[in-house]
Design a protein around this motif. Structure first.
Motif, PDB file in Angstrom:
ATOM      1  N   GLY A 124       0.835  -1.194  -0.060  1.00 10.69           N
ATOM      2  CA  GLY A 124      -0.103   0.019   0.031  1.00 10.69           C
ATOM      3  C   GLY A 124       1.041   1.369  -0.039  1.00 10.69           C
ATOM      4  N   GLU A 125       1.877   1.142   0.569  1.00 14.18           N
ATOM      5  CA  GLU A 125       3.141   2.348   0.813  1.00 14.18           C
ATOM      6  C   GLU A 125       3.465   2.811  -0.547  1.00 14.18           C
ATOM      7  N   ASP A 126       3.362   1.926  -1.572  1.00 17.35           N
ATOM      8  CA  ASP A 126       3.994   2.116  -2.754  1.00 17.35           C
ATOM      9  C   ASP A 126       3.082   2.945  -3.786  1.00 17.35           C
ATOM     10  N   LEU A 127       1.859   3.122  -3.185  1.00 16.37           N
ATOM     11  CA  LEU A 127       0.636   3.878  -4.011  1.00 16.37           C
ATOM     12  C   LEU A 127       0.899   5.252  -3.661  1.00 16.37           C
ATOM     13  N   ILE A 128       1.490   5.772  -2.487  1.00 13.99           N
ATOM     14  CA  ILE A 128       1.857   7.201  -2.087  1.00 13.99           C
ATOM     15  C   ILE A 128       2.650   7.886  -3.180  1.00 13.99           C
ATOM     16  N   ALA A 168     -11.095   2.361  -2.588  1.00 15.46           N
ATOM     17  CA  ALA A 168     -11.800   3.374  -1.976  1.00 15.46           C
ATOM     18  C   ALA A 168     -11.239   4.576  -1.567  1.00 15.46           C
ATOM     19  N   ALA A 169     -11.833   5.722  -1.846  1.00 16.90           N
ATOM     20  CA  ALA A 169     -10.670   6.976  -1.449  1.00 16.90           C
ATOM     21  C   ALA A 169     -11.566   8.042  -0.594  1.00 16.90           C
ATOM     22  N   ARG A 170     -10.624   8.661   0.201  1.00 25.69           N
ATOM     23  CA  ARG A 170     -11.254   9.580   0.991  1.00 25.69           C
ATOM     24  C   ARG A 170     -10.461  11.011   0.897  1.00 25.69           C
ATOM     25  N   ILE A 206      -6.350  13.083  -9.553  1.00 24.79           N
ATOM     26  CA  ILE A 206      -6.043  13.016  -8.015  1.00 24.79           C
ATOM     27  C   ILE A 206      -4.613  12.406  -7.732  1.00 24.79           C
ATOM     28  N   TRP A 207      -3.982  12.877  -6.507  1.00 25.58           N
ATOM     29  CA  TRP A 207      -2.818  12.341  -5.941  1.00 25.58           C
ATOM     30  C   TRP A 207      -2.959  11.374  -4.473  1.00 25.58           C
ATOM     31  N   VAL A 208      -2.272  10.360  -4.352  1.00 23.87           N
ATOM     32  CA  VAL A 208      -2.595   9.741  -3.501  1.00 23.87           C
ATOM     33  C   VAL A 208      -1.575  10.167  -2.139  1.00 23.87           C
ATOM     34  N   GLU A 209      -2.201  10.567  -1.164  1.00 24.15           N
ATOM     35  CA  GLU A 209      -1.369  11.017   0.003  1.00 24.15           C
ATOM     36  C   GLU A 209      -1.125   9.918   0.976  1.00 24.15           C
ATOM     37  N   ALA A 210      -1.858   9.129   1.575  1.00 20.70           N
ATOM     38  CA  ALA A 210      -1.647   7.988   2.277  1.00 20.70           C
ATOM     39  C   ALA A 210      -2.390   6.720   1.820  1.00 20.70           C
ATOM     40  N   ALA A 211      -1.827   5.592   2.476  1.00 18.35           N
ATOM     41  CA  ALA A 211      -2.654   4.532   2.254  1.00 18.35           C
ATOM     42  C   ALA A 211      -3.322   4.109   3.455  1.00 18.35           C
ATOM     43  N   LEU A 212      -4.666   4.026   3.682  1.00 18.78           N
ATOM     44  CA  LEU A 212      -5.480   4.087   4.878  1.00 18.78           C
ATOM     45  C   LEU A 212      -5.400   2.702   5.297  1.00 18.78           C
ATOM     46  N   SER A 213      -5.665   1.545   4.231  1.00 18.16           N
ATOM     47  CA  SER A 213      -5.589   0.336   4.513  1.00 18.16           C
ATOM     48  C   SER A 213      -5.382  -0.343   3.232  1.00 18.16           C
ATOM     49  N   ALA A 214      -5.465  -1.780   3.263  1.00 17.95           N
ATOM     50  CA  ALA A 214      -5.327  -2.339   2.031  1.00 17.95           C
ATOM     51  C   ALA A 214      -6.018  -1.972   0.551  1.00 17.95           C
ATOM     52  N   THR A 215      -7.476  -1.634   1.145  1.00 17.41           N
ATOM     53  CA  THR A 215      -8.209  -1.152  -0.043  1.00 17.41           C
ATOM     54  C   THR A 215      -8.815   0.357  -0.012  1.00 17.41           C
TER      55      THR A 215
END
Length: 165
Positions: free
Chosen positions: A100-104, A134-136, A147-156
């Motif tokens: 998940g951290e690879d998505l940041i 899912a995104a917040r 959009i840009w991913v800021e953090a991985a909240l969970s696996a999904t």
């Protein structure tokens, strides 16, 4: 000779069970059967001991003790080869699994609009594959926005922010 054939057949059955059960026996015994005492190594030793001893006993004039000694040497060689092969297979590494951290920092697009207080959906690329998560977001983001991913909240799910261009 029947005893040696029985050992050879028992080794083949043990090897089949070790392939089918795939570590269940080792798990039940608390990992004590590892390395030289692993089930495939024991099965290789037992079957080679039995079959080689049977062949030596049936084709030469050696006695039971000599046939067993030759079979034990062949069994030790088969056990060693099984151990080396299993170690080589266990060391076979593939590329690292994406986390998940690879998505940041990854760019993507919004598939389902993201409200300010809830979740929407985004489409990202992870290891070259499209992934819908899912995104917040701290602010509402419309469908189709980049959009840009800021953090991985969970696996999904991920936290995102809209890209201002």
């Amino acid at each position: 000779m029947e005893l040696f054939l029985g050992l050879g057949i028992a080794g083949i059955i043990l090897l089949s069970l070790s392939l089918v059960l795939d570590g269940v026996v080792e798990g039940l015994l608390g990992g004590t059967l590892d390395g030289w005492l692993s089930l495939p190594v024991i099965a290789g030793f037992t079957s080679m001991l039995g079959f080689t001893s049977s062949i030596v006993l049936g084709t030469t004039g050696f006695g039971t003790s000599a046939a067993a000694a030759v079979g034990a040497l062949a069994g030790a060689a088969a056990g060693w080869l099984t151990w080396k092969l299993s170690r080589a297979l266990m060391r076979d590494q593939t590329s690292l699994t994406p986390r998940g951290e690879d998505l940041i920092g990854t760019a993507g697009s919004v598939v389902t609009a993201i409200p300010a207080d809830g979740y929407g959906e985004v489409l990202l690329r992870l290891a070259g594959q499209p992934v819908k998560l899912a995104a917040r977001s701290s602010e509402p983001v419309r469908r189709g926005a980049e959009i840009w991913v800021e953090a991985a909240l969970s696996a999904t799910s991920v936290a995102v922010r809209p890209v201002d261009r």
